[in-house]
Design an enzyme around this catalytic site. Structure first.
Site, PDB file in Angstrom:
ATOM      1  N   PRO A 282      52.911  27.345 -41.490  1.00 24.30           N
ATOM      2  CA  PRO A 282      53.074  27.826 -40.118  1.00 24.30           C
ATOM      3  C   PRO A 282      53.291  29.330 -40.052  1.00 24.30           C
ATOM      4  CG  PRO A 282      55.120  26.848 -40.886  1.00 24.30           C
ATOM      5  CD  PRO A 282      54.123  26.672 -41.999  1.00 24.30           C
ATOM      6  N   ARG A 284      52.588  31.527 -36.463  1.00 23.28           N
ATOM      7  CA  ARG A 284      52.964  31.776 -35.067  1.00 23.28           C
ATOM      8  C   ARG A 284      54.183  30.983 -34.623  1.00 23.28           C
ATOM      9  NH1 ARG A 284      49.093  33.279 -31.309  1.00 23.28           N
ATOM     10  NH2 ARG A 284      47.539  32.486 -32.763  1.00 23.28           N
ATOM     11  N   ARG A 320      46.559  41.394 -28.801  1.00 23.23           N
ATOM     12  CA  ARG A 320      46.141  40.049 -28.389  1.00 23.23           C
ATOM     13  C   ARG A 320      45.476  40.001 -27.017  1.00 23.23           C
ATOM     14  NH1 ARG A 320      49.095  36.263 -27.591  1.00 23.23           N
ATOM     15  NH2 ARG A 320      47.775  34.649 -28.478  1.00 23.23           N
ATOM     16  N   CYS A 350      42.348  55.025 -24.141  1.00 28.27           N
ATOM     17  CA  CYS A 350      41.114  55.267 -23.388  1.00 28.27           C
ATOM     18  C   CYS A 350      40.102  54.148 -23.569  1.00 28.27           C
ATOM     19  CB  CYS A 350      40.510  56.597 -23.817  1.00 28.27           C
ATOM     20  SG  CYS A 350      41.711  57.921 -23.699  1.00 28.27           S
ATOM     21  N   GLU A 351      40.434  52.979 -23.058  1.00 27.27           N
ATOM     22  CA  GLU A 351      39.560  51.806 -23.079  1.00 27.27           C
ATOM     23  C   GLU A 351      39.921  50.984 -21.851  1.00 27.27           C
ATOM     24  OE1 GLU A 351      37.356  50.763 -25.464  1.00 27.27           O
ATOM     25  OE2 GLU A 351      37.855  52.166 -27.076  1.00 27.27           O
ATOM     26  N   TYR A 378      51.477  38.060 -34.587  1.00 29.39           N
ATOM     27  CA  TYR A 378      50.204  38.753 -34.362  1.00 29.39           C
ATOM     28  C   TYR A 378      50.374  39.908 -33.382  1.00 29.39           C
ATOM     29  CZ  TYR A 378      48.788  34.549 -36.760  1.00 29.39           C
ATOM     30  OH  TYR A 378      48.702  33.534 -37.683  1.00 29.39           O
TER      31      TYR A 378
HETATM   32  C1  LIG Z   1      46.548  32.219 -40.068  1.00 29.30           C
HETATM   33  C2  LIG Z   1      46.705  31.107 -41.004  1.00 29.30           C
HETATM   34  C3  LIG Z   1      47.837  30.279 -40.946  1.00 29.30           C
HETATM   35  C4  LIG Z   1      48.893  30.420 -39.884  1.00 29.30           C
HETATM   36  O1  LIG Z   1      48.397  30.100 -38.627  1.00 29.30           O
HETATM   37  P1  LIG Z   1      49.377  30.039 -37.365  1.00 29.30           P
HETATM   38  O2  LIG Z   1      48.473  29.673 -36.250  1.00 29.30           O
HETATM   39  O3  LIG Z   1      49.960  31.385 -37.207  1.00 29.30           O
HETATM   40  O4  LIG Z   1      50.406  28.998 -37.646  1.00 29.30           O
HETATM   41  C5  LIG Z   1      47.968  29.298 -41.898  1.00 29.30           C
HETATM   42  N1  LIG Z   1      47.020  29.112 -42.864  1.00 29.30           N
HETATM   43  C6  LIG Z   1      45.917  29.872 -42.930  1.00 29.30           C
HETATM   44  C7  LIG Z   1      44.932  29.634 -44.004  1.00 29.30           C
HETATM   45  C8  LIG Z   1      45.719  30.896 -42.013  1.00 29.30           C
HETATM   46  O5  LIG Z   1      44.610  31.637 -42.079  1.00 29.30           O
END
Ligand SMILES: *Cc1c(COP(=O)(O)O)cnc(C)c1O
Length: 423
Positions: A282, A284, A320, A350-351, A378
């Site tokens: 995990p 995010r 994001r 500037c976008e 992120y």
């Molecule tokens: C980005 C990623 C994660 C984490 O994803 P989340 O959505 O942030 O939980 C886990 N494993 C791999 C291989 C990833 O590329």
């Protein structure tokens, strides 16, 4: 007013607090823009993962790319986590933060030979291999230095995670993983190569997933493969089910981690795979709602068609919205009395794509400090120096304690690696 996401973020009177710290004061002291994370919120997000996996062999590998600040990595290392990395740089960070190489899984479609060698020398626990070509190179590199690479193949279960196309990774058209149909042949190849030891299988179907069903579908596909692989005498020790669990940015209702894991474990047990070690990756869901981006309002620019609220944070600080048109909640750190108006919250870059929020009902004045919520994942890791803007400072809070965990980048830092031509 209820805020999406973290129970650690709340108004006390008119002031927005993260843990026991009033956020507006932090900007007075440390400047703007400013990322602030709560250690308590991170550990609280980890707890349901650990609780649900208690009593069986498991490893929670925090996905470093979500937020790679050393203090964040240190927090998870101390809590017993492993790490999911995607580069030599992330490996170096994990080690610098006190993480153990033996708890690191190395993911990514484009590992270089140098990265493979460094990871082998450090003794990472497992390479999540994404193609036959990568497998062959890894075998060569490991053989050259007399090491064995423990591998898991990232299989692409071809399930729709029901998320944004840019963060969906488990469909056939994605660049990630080994297609389900060729996975068995690739395992045979892996088992025959020198310097390679098969230890597991993994999948990661996407990010910001708010349903259990895509995980269950992917798990069924993975278990089908495990059974076919083991029927050929290749032992699969661990199941790595990736990351991807969503968070609440506005009104999403993702399953709680322990509910998701409970359902996955029930299926794993029901299909007779309960003896395997379980790995999750995990990102995010461990850090997203533990952080905010604070930004000061510079100018209000009311217009005929749109009202613009110009703040000092921009797409370079938080990509994001520009990248995925992501919705992130924005609130005033001092809830003023009175009526709101509708504003587009935009940065100075500037976008036209440089916006943090569109059509937001806010009561704001120049000099106010806004908080962009759910910015712990992120956010800073995607920050850039576009427009020669130094990256924000980062703070960690816990209770009423506040630590600077990254200083603000100075202008001189931004071109110190550049040189003028001699003539
Ligand atoms: C980005 C990623 C994660 C984490 O994803 P989340 O959505 O942030 O939980 C886990 N494993 C791999 C291989 C990833 O590329």
């Amino acid at each position: 007013m209820t805020l999406p996401g973290s129970p650690f973020l709340a108004y006390q009177g008119a002031d927005l607090f993260l843990d026991d710290v009033p956020l507006r004061d932090l900007v007075k002291q440390h400047g703007s823009p400013l990322y602030v994370y709560s250690r308590r919120a991170m550990l609280a997000a980890l707890a349901p993962y650990q609780r649900a996996l208690q009593g069986r062999a498991h490893l929670v590998c925090y996905a470093v790319k979500a937020n790679s600040n050393l203090a964040v990595l240190q927090t998870f290392a101390k809590a017993g986590c492993g790490f999911d990395i995607v580069s030599e740089g992330e490996l170096a960070r994990v080690l610098a933060a006190g993480g153990e190489a033996g708890k690191v899984v190395f993911s990514g479609v484009g590992k270089t030979r140098r990265e493979m060698r460094l990871a082998l020398e450090a003794g990472v626990r497992c390479f999540n291999v994404e193609s036959t070509a990568e497998l062959e190179v890894l075998s060569q590199v490991a053989s050259e230095i007399g090491r064995t690479a423990r591998v898991s193949l990232r299989v692409n279960p071809d399930v729709d995670a029901g998320t944004h196309p840019y963060i969906s990774t488990g469909l056939k058209g994605n660049k990630f993983g080994v297609a389900h149909e060729v996975a068995l042949a690739t395992y045979r190849r892996a088992a025959s190569l020198p310097g390679i030891e098969v230890v597991g299988i993994d999948c990661h179907i996407g990010s910001q997933i708010t349903e259990v069903s895509p995980y269950l579908d992917a798990l069924d596909r993975v278990l089908d493969l495990v059974e076919a692989i083991e029927a050929e005498g290749i032992r699969i020790h661990h199941l790595d089910l990736g990351g991807g669990l969503g968070i609440t940015y506005t009104d999403e209702v993702p399953p709680a981690a322990d509910v998701l894991i409970g359902q996955l474990l029930a299926k794993i047990d029901a299909r007779g795979h309960g003896h395997r070690e379980i790995v999750f990756e995990p990102g995010r869901s461990l850090v997203g709602n533990a952080g905010v981006l604070l930004t000061e309002v510079m100018f209000l620019k009311p217009g005929e068609q749109k009202n613009f609220c110009v703040v000092d944070a921009a797409m370079n600080d938080l990509m994001r919205p520009a990248l995925y048109e992501a919705y992130m909640s924005i609130v005033n750190t001092q809830q003023p009395d009175g009526a709101t108006e509708v504003w587009d919250v935009v940065g100075p870059v500037c976008e036209s794509g440089d916006w943090l929020g569109r059509d937001r009902a806010l009561n704001v004045q120049a000099g106010d400090v806004l908080a962009v919520l759910s910015a712990g994942a992120y956010g800073m890791t995607m920050a850039s120096n576009y427009n020669t803007r130094g990256r924000a400072a980062e703070l960690m809070v816990d209770g009423n304690q506040v630590w600077v965990v990254r200083e603000r980048e100075a202008v001189a830092d931004l071109f110190k690696l550049e040189m003028l031509l001699p003539v």
